[in-house]
Design an enzyme around this catalytic site. Structure first.
Site, PDB file in Angstrom:
ATOM      1  CE  LYS A 111      -9.003 -11.428   5.192  1.00 43.50           C
ATOM      2  NZ  LYS A 111      -9.379 -12.634   4.435  1.00 43.50           N
ATOM      3  N   GLY A 129       6.872   2.809   2.803  1.00 39.28           N
ATOM      4  CA  GLY A 129       8.319   2.953   2.816  1.00 39.28           C
ATOM      5  C   GLY A 129       9.049   2.276   1.679  1.00 39.28           C
ATOM      6  CB  SER A 172     -11.603 -14.065   2.453  1.00 39.10           C
ATOM      7  OG  SER A 172     -12.008 -12.723   2.419  1.00 39.10           O
ATOM      8  N   PRO A 187       0.832  -1.209   0.000  1.00 43.95           N
ATOM      9  CG  PRO A 187      -0.682  -1.556   1.719  1.00 43.95           C
ATOM     10  CD  PRO A 187       0.633  -2.030   1.211  1.00 43.95           C
ATOM     11  CB  THR A 231      10.132   5.578  -2.713  1.00 36.88           C
ATOM     12  OG1 THR A 231       9.076   5.197  -3.605  1.00 36.88           O
ATOM     13  CG2 THR A 231      11.121   6.450  -3.461  1.00 36.88           C
TER      14      THR A 231
END
Length: 832
Positions: free
Chosen positions: A755, A394, A712, A390, A396
C-alpha cells in the site's frame, strides 16, 4: 593340502616324487635378501599368472617366458630369493607399476625342471609379502625395488575369536568336503600365528584367482581372517546344502541359499536340454533382482508372497499381468537409494543469490535448515514449507534452486484440479487398471528416497463424492506420520520422512486448517517496481535475448523504458507478464533484423511505445484537488497495492444508506460501523443529529466492475463521510488505511508494504497507517520512506486533522462547546 595338483606332468615324475623331500629341504637353504634400515631391498622378479603363492606355503610353478626364467636363474645363481609379481585388473595407461598388484611375494625357488611342453617347472616356497615400490628394469629380466611389510599385531580377544571361528569352520568344511584331507585340519590346529592360519586355509581351499588376489593384498592378519571367515561360512553353506540334497534331508540349511543353489542347477539343466523358457527366466530374474535390493523386511515378505503366487500360475493366467505390475512397482521404488546432501552453507547462499533476487525470508529459512543439518547431521526431521504468494513471484523456481543447492533430486507434482483421494493414496488392486497414487509415482521417478518434492498449487485441491485429497495429504505432510506412508496399491508402508516437501499456493483461504497447521508458511509478497527492474536486468532480458538468438547484440534497456512496461503494459505482482512484454519487444526487434530493416539497440520510452502499441493498463490517479466527500483509500490485491478513492454523497431522504461499487460483506459492515461512529460523535464533529434522519447517504467506490472487500478501508470511509457531512474538504494527496471500531479506534491491517509503495507511485505525500503496523515499515525501501511522510494513528481523532481541512470559523450554535474540543493541530499544513 592336495599335492597331486602341484606336480608337473613329465617323464621325470618318478624322479620328482622320489626327491620331493630333498627338494623341499633345498628351499629352506635359500637365503632372503639383505634389507636396509627402512626395509628396502632389490631383487629379480617374474610374473606369476595362474597361481597365487602365500607365505610358508610350498607349491610348484610353471614358467614359460624367457624373462621369468632368466630372473629365477639370476636369483639361484646368488642362492637368494626372487619376487613373484601378480597381474592387476586395473591398469593405468603409461604406468607400468599399475600392471601389478601393489603387494608381491618373496619366493625361494628350487631347481628348474624342463617339461615336455617346453616350459620350466620349479618348486617354490613363499617367504613373506613385500610392497612393490618401483620397477627398476625390464631387460634381461625384471628387477624391482621392494619393501618388507612389517605389521606387528597384538593378540587381542577379537583376533583370538577370529582364529577359533576360522578353525571351527575349517574343521566342518574338511568333514564335508572329501577333496580336503584330514591332515589339513590337524595342521591348522597347531598354528598359533593368525596370518599363517589365514594363508594356510586360503591355500587349502579351491578359491577363484580374484579372491586369492584380494587375500594377497590384505597385509593385516585380522583383515585376512575376517575374509577367510566369510569365505568359509559361504563354502560351508554350499557344502551343507550339497550334503542335504544328496541325503534328502532338509535341516539346518539356509532357505535362501538352498533355493538359489537349486535354481542355478535347474537353470543349467534347462539350458543343457534346450528347454529353458522365457517364463522361468523371467521368474528367476525377478527373484534375483529382489534378493539384490535388500528390501525392508515387511516389503520383502510381501514381494516374496506375490512372487510365489506368480510362480504357481500358468504364464497365460489373467492375473499374471496384475502381479507382475505390482512386483515391478515394488522393485522399482527407491527403498534405500539416497543422494548425499551438500551441507555447504556458503555454496547454498551463492546459488540462491545467483538465481533469485529478493525473497529474503525464504532464502534465510533454507540457509538455516542447511546450517542446522551441518551441525547435527543425524537430524531426521525435514522441513515442510508452504510458499504463498501471487503468481509469477518465483515460488517454483526457488524450489528448483534449493534442490540444486542441496544436491538433491527435484520432483514436482501439480495438485491443481485434483479431486479424487485415490490420486494421492492410489487405488486398491481389486480395481482393474489400479495404480499407485501420485506420491509413490513421483518417488519412483525421483529415483532416491530423499528428493526435494514440490507440491504445486495446493490451494487448488478440490473435493467431491470421490473423497477429499487434502485429507489424504495430512499423512504425507506430517513429519510424525509420513515415515510410514500407506498407499492403497502397495499395501506396505513407505518412508517419506527423508523427503523435503515444499508446497506452493496463491492464497491460504482455501487450504483446510488441519493441512495448513502442518506447514511452515513463508509469504512471497509481490515485487515492487524497483525489484522488477532489477530482476529484468539480471534474468529476464538476458534469457529473452538468448531465446531469440540476439545474445551477441549489445542492447541497452533504459530504466524509464522498463518502468513504462511495468506501469502501462502489465498488471501483476510477479514478473511473468513483464517477461512476456520484454519478449515481445525483443521478438519485434529480431523480426526487424531478419527483414534487414533498421532496429533500435537503445530501448527508450519512445521505442517501447512504437513496439508495444498503446498503453494497456491505467493506474488509478490521485485526485487533482481537495474536495469534500472524497477520501483516498489504499488497497491490497494479489497484483500489489493500489489507491482507491471513496466517494460519499449526502442527499435528501429518510436516513437510508446506499453502498455501490461491488462492495463485499466485510466492507459493507465497515461502512455501517463508520456511520454509527459518526452519529455517536455528532456533537464533537458539529453535525446536527437530526440531519441523519432527513438525508440519505450514498457511498460509492469507483471501478464498480471490480469486487472489493476487507476492513482496511474503515478510516477512509469514515473520513469521506465526515467530509461530506461537515463540508470540510479532504487533502487529495493524503492516503490512508486502517480498520475502525465503533469507538473510533484504529486497528492494524495487512499489506502495508504494498500500500505504501502504491501511494508513492501515485504521487501521494502523506500516508496514514495504524500505529500497530509500524513494524511492517521495515520491509519498505528507505528511498520511499524519505520521500513520504507516514503518520501512525491509534484513534480516529488523530486522523481528521491530517486528512481534512480546518473547519470554517465557529458559528454561535448549540454545538459551540463541542467545536472547541475538536482535535485540531494548529500547525497542520493546508495541503500535503
Amino acid at each position: 593340502m592336495n599335492d597331486e595338483h602341484w606336480l608337473p606332468s613329465s617323464d621325470d615324475d618318478n624322479d620328482f616324487l622320489g626327491n620331493i623331500h630333498q627338494r623341499t629341504e633345498e628351499l629352506y637353504q635359500i637365503s632372503s635378501h639383505e634389507v636396509d634400515e627402512n626395509g628396502y631391498f632389490t631383487s629379480p622378479a617374474f610374473i606369476l599368472r595362474d597361481v597365487i603363492v602365500f607365505p610358508r606355503m610350498i607349491s610348484p610353478i610353471f614358467l614359460s617366458s624367457e624373462s621369468g626364467i632368466r630372473a629365477v636363474n639370476a636369483a639361484q645363481a646368488e642362492n637368494q630369493t626372487a619376487i613373484a609379481l601378480f597381474l592387476s585388473d586395473y591398469v593405468v595407461e603409461g604406468d607400468i607399476l599399475s600392471e601389478f598388484l601393489p603387494v608381491g611375494m618373496e619366493l625361494a625357488v628350487g631347481r628348474m625342471l624342463s617339461m615336455q611342453s617346453g616350459n620350466q617347472s620349479a618348486l617354490v616356497q613363499g617367504r613373506q609379502r613385500v610392497e612393490i615400490i618401483n620397477i627398476l628394469g625390464a631387460e634381461p629380466y625384471l628387477v624391482v625395488e621392494a619393501r618388507q611389510i612389517v605389521q606387528p599385531y597384538p593378540m587381542t580377544r577379537h583376533l583370538k575369536a577370529l582364529m577359533r571361528s576360522s578353525k571351527r569352520l575349517f574343521e566342518r568344511c574338511v568333514d564335508l568336503n572329501e577333496s580336503l584331507p584330514e591332515e589339513s585340519h590337524l595342521f591348522s590346529l597347531n598354528i598359533d600365528d593368525p596370518g599363517w592360519l589365514a594363508d594356510m586355509i586360503a591355500t587349502s581351499l579351491s578359491l577363484p584367482n580374484d579372491t586369492r588376489k584380494d587375500l594377497m593384498v590384505m597385509t593385516h592378519a585380522a583383515d585376512r581372517l575376517e575374509k577367510i571367515n566369510q569365505i568359509l561360512a559361504e563354502e560351508l553353506d554350499v557344502l551343507e546344502l550339497e550334503d542335504e540334497i544328496q541325503a534328502q534331508v532338509q535341516t539346518e540349511v539356509d532357505r535362501s541359499h538352498r533355493e538359489y543353489y537349486l535354481r542355478e542347477q535347474m537353470k543349467a539343466i534347462q539350458t543343457e536340454l534346450g528347454e529353458g523358457d522365457l517364463w522361468s527366466n523371467e521368474i528367476f530374474s525377478l527373484n534375483e533382482k529382489m534378493e539384490s535390493l535388500n528390501l525392508p523386511e515387511a516389503v520383502e515378505l510381501q514381494a516374496t508372497r506375490e512372487l510365489q503366487r506368480l510362480q504357481q500360475m500358468p504364464s497365460m493366467a489373467p492375473e499374471v499381468g496384475i502381479i507382475r505390475t505390482y512386483l515391478d512397482w515394488i522393485l522399482d521404488l527407491p527403498w534405500h537409494q539416497t543422494s548425499t546432501d551438500n551441507m555447504d552453507v556458503i555454496h547454498a547462499k551463492k546459488v540462491l543469490e545467483k538465481n533469485h533476487y529478493g525473497l529474503k525470508k525464504a532464502k534465510d529459512r533454507i540457509i538455516e535448515y542447511i546450517a542446522i543439518r551441518s551441525l547435527n547431521p543425524k537430524r531426521l526431521r525435514q522441513p515442510i514449507l508452504c510458499f504463498v504468494g501471487p503468481p509469477g513471484t518465483g515460488k517454483t523456481s526457488l524450489g528448483k534452486s534449493i534442490a540444486y543447492a542441496l544436491g538433491r533430486e527435484f520432483v514436482r507434482l501439480s495438485l491443481g484440479g485434483v479431486r479424487d483421494e485415490a490420486e494421492i493414496r492410489g487405488h486398491r488392486r481389486t480395481y482393474i487398471g489400479a495404480m499407485p497414487g501420485r506420491i509413490i509415482q513421483t518417488m519412483r521417478r525421483a529415483g532416491t528416497k530423499n528428493p526435494l518434492f514440490m507440491l504445486d498449487e495446493i490451494d487448488k485441491l478440490g473435493s467431491d463424492f470421490r473423497g477429499d485429497p487434502s485429507s489424504a495429504l495430512l499423512e504425507v505432510l506430517d513429519p510424525e506420520q509420513n515415515k510410514a506412508f500407506s498407499d492403497h496399491y502397495l499395501e506396505v508402508d513407505y518412508d517419506l520422512s527423508h523427503v523435503i516437501f515444499i508446497t506452493t499456493a496463491n492464497t491460504l483461504s482455501t487450504i483446510p486448517p488441519a493441512l495448513l497447521d502442518r506447514m511452515e508458511v513463508i509469504e512471497f509478497s509481490g515485487y515492487i517496481e524497483e525489484e522488477k527492474l532489477e530482476i529484468a536486468k539480471r534474468f529476464l532480458i538476458p534469457r529473452q535475448l538468448e531465446e531469440t538468438g540476439l545474445q551477441d547484440e549489445k542492447f541497452v534497456f533504459y530504466k524509464r523504458a522498463l518502468s513504462k512496461i511495468v506501469r502501462e503494459y502489465t498488471y501483476e505482482a510477479g514478473v511473468r507478464n513483464f517477461e512476456r512484454e520484454i519478449g515481445r519487444v525483443i521478438r519485434k526487434i529480431a523480426r526487424l533484423k531478419t527483414e534487414k530493416q533498421e532496429y533500435p539497440k537503445r530501448i527508450t520510452v519512445q521505442a517501447i511505445r512504437n513496439l508495444l502499441g498503446p498503453q494497456q493498463f491505467f493506474d488509478m490517479e490521485a485526485e487533482r484537488e481537495d474536495e469534500a466527500g472524497v477520501a483516498t483509500a489504499l488497497a491490497w490485491t494479489e497484483n500489489g497495492g493500489e489507491i482507491m478513492p471513496v466517494e460519499v454523497l449526502i442527499l435528501e431522504g429518510k436516513g437510508n444508506l446506499q453502498i455501490t461499487g461491488q462492495i463485499g460483506d466485510v466492507m459493507q459492515e465497515s461502512t455501517q460501523a463508520a456511520l454509527s461512529y459518526i452519529k455517536s460523535r455528532a456533537d464533537f464533529l458539529d453535525i446536527d443529529p437530526d440531519l441523519f434522519e432527513n438525508v440519505d447517504v450514498h457511498l460509492h467506490v469507483p471501478e464498480g466492475a471490480i469486487p472489493k472487500d476487507g476492513p482496511s478501508a474503515g478510516i477512509t470511509i469514515t473520513t469521506a463521510m465526515i467530509s461530506a457531512f461537515t463540508g470540510r474538504p479532504s487533502y487529495h494527496l493524503v492516503g490512508m488505511t486502517g480498520e475502525i471500531t465503533l469507538r473510533g479506534r484504529v486497528l492494524p491491517v495487512g499489506g502495508i508494504r504494498e500500500k505504501v509503495l502504491a501511494s508513492h507511485r501515485a504521487g501521494l505525500k502523506k500516508v496514514i497507517i495504524p500505529y500497530r503496523n509500524e513494524k511492517d515499515l521495515e520491509d519498505v525501501p528507505q528511498s520511499v520512506l524519505k520521500e513520504m511522510k507516514l503518520i501512525k494513528v491509534k484513534h480516529m481523532d488523530e486522523v481528521l486533522p491530517v486528512a481534512l481541512h480546518h473547519p470554517k470559523p465557529i458559528r454561535e450554535s448549540r454545538h459551540s462547546t463541542t467545536k472547541k474540543t475538536a482535535s485540531e493541530d494548529p500547525d497542520t499544513e493546508t495541503s500535503p
